[in-house]
Design an enzyme around this catalytic site. Structure first.
Site, PDB file in Angstrom:
ATOM      1  N   CYS A   1       4.118  -9.436  27.130  1.00 48.23           N
ATOM      2  CA  CYS A   1       3.291  -8.659  26.184  1.00 48.23           C
ATOM      3  C   CYS A   1       3.913  -7.289  25.921  1.00 48.23           C
ATOM      4  O   CYS A   1       4.066  -6.878  24.766  1.00 48.23           O
ATOM      5  CB  CYS A   1       1.877  -8.504  26.741  1.00 48.23           C
ATOM      6  SG  CYS A   1       1.009 -10.071  26.975  1.00 48.23           S
ATOM      7  N   HIS A   2       4.301  -6.583  26.974  1.00 46.67           N
ATOM      8  CA  HIS A   2       4.861  -5.245  26.815  1.00 46.67           C
ATOM      9  C   HIS A   2       6.100  -5.023  27.660  1.00 46.67           C
ATOM     10  O   HIS A   2       6.567  -3.890  27.785  1.00 46.67           O
ATOM     11  CB  HIS A   2       3.805  -4.184  27.149  1.00 46.67           C
ATOM     12  CG  HIS A   2       2.585  -4.259  26.278  1.00 46.67           C
ATOM     13  ND1 HIS A   2       1.490  -5.005  26.610  1.00 46.67           N
ATOM     14  CD2 HIS A   2       2.327  -3.697  25.063  1.00 46.67           C
ATOM     15  CE1 HIS A   2       0.574  -4.885  25.654  1.00 46.67           C
ATOM     16  NE2 HIS A   2       1.049  -4.111  24.708  1.00 46.67           N
TER      17      HIS A   2
END
Length: 240
Positions: free
Chosen positions: A204-205
């Protein structure tokens, strides 16, 4: 015209009568006569006396009738105290029962308590492999680490870590690592066996965790959380 004349005569007679009566009341002789008559009336009437108490109506004697004599009737005083104490005890018991029921309604039910802990058999997990189990609705990573992975994680300096924890502090047995599978950044589920450190990677990040579950790279501020667990056997782990 006749009616008008009659009305004029009647008003004239009435005015003269009122004027004559007013003059008589203001003359000294008339006032003297009035004073004489009032003095005769006042002297002839007997003097008024205050009415007796029974003549004024019924009297409330409940204060004297219901009053408890503490000397003559000591048992009534004890009965009153006993009655008041019994009523207060009943109130206190009722309040206690209500409080106990309220607190009991807020406690966890039997099915919730059954899910508070979970036992898993990890005897079939090969070294270097990771399994994902579910505990309290959350994913939990259980990794069977190899001797090389254990040595690598033990040699990491605390100065290289964002959230400083040694590998020994995160494990009960060096070959087994148990961590929650939730990224400490925004709560995503990382991918096992991925990332720059061959531990876990959150796509996701871009957070990278090592094989000890410690954050090594990316925006995550903390290491993967270690849940409360213990070994109930050589290959059985009780989480919770």
């Amino acid at each position: 015209m006749n009616a008008l004349r009659l009305a004029t005569r009647f008003s004239t007679r009435a005015s003269s009568q009122v004027l004559s009566s007013g003059l008589r009341s203001t003359t000294p002789s008339f006032r003297l006569a009035q004073g004489f008559q009032s003095s005769n009336i006042s002297t002839s009437l007997p003097a008024l006396k205050a009415p007796a108490l029974h003549e004024l109506g019924s009297v409330d004697h409940s204060f004297e009738d219901d009053r408890i004599d503490r000397v003559a009737e000591p048992e009534r005083r004890a009965f009153t105290y006993l009655l008041l104490s019994g009523v207060r005890f009943a109130y206190a018991s009722t309040a206690r029962v209500l409080v106990v029921k309220f607190v009991s309604s807020m406690s966890a039910s039997a099915d919730v308590l059954a899910l508070a802990s979970a036992e898993f058999d990890v005897g079939g997990v090969q070294p270097g492999k990771t399994i994902t189990v579910k505990w309290r609705g959350k994913p939990v990573f259980i990794r069977h680490r190899t001797p090389a992975e254990i040595a690598t994680e033990a040699s990491v300096s605390l100065a290289q870590l964002r959230d400083e924890e040694t590998d020994d502090d995160r494990t009960l047995k060096p070959e087994w690592l148990v961590v929650l599978g939730i990224c400490t950044h925004l709560g995503c589920v990382p991918i096992s066996g991925a990332g720059d450190y061959n531990g876990w990677f959150c796509p996701c990040h871009g957070s990278h965790y090592d094989v000890s579950g410690r954050i090594r790279k990316g925006p995550a501020p903390l290491n993967l959380e270690v849940p409360p667990y213990k070994f109930t056997g050589d290959t059985k782990i009780l989480i919770g």
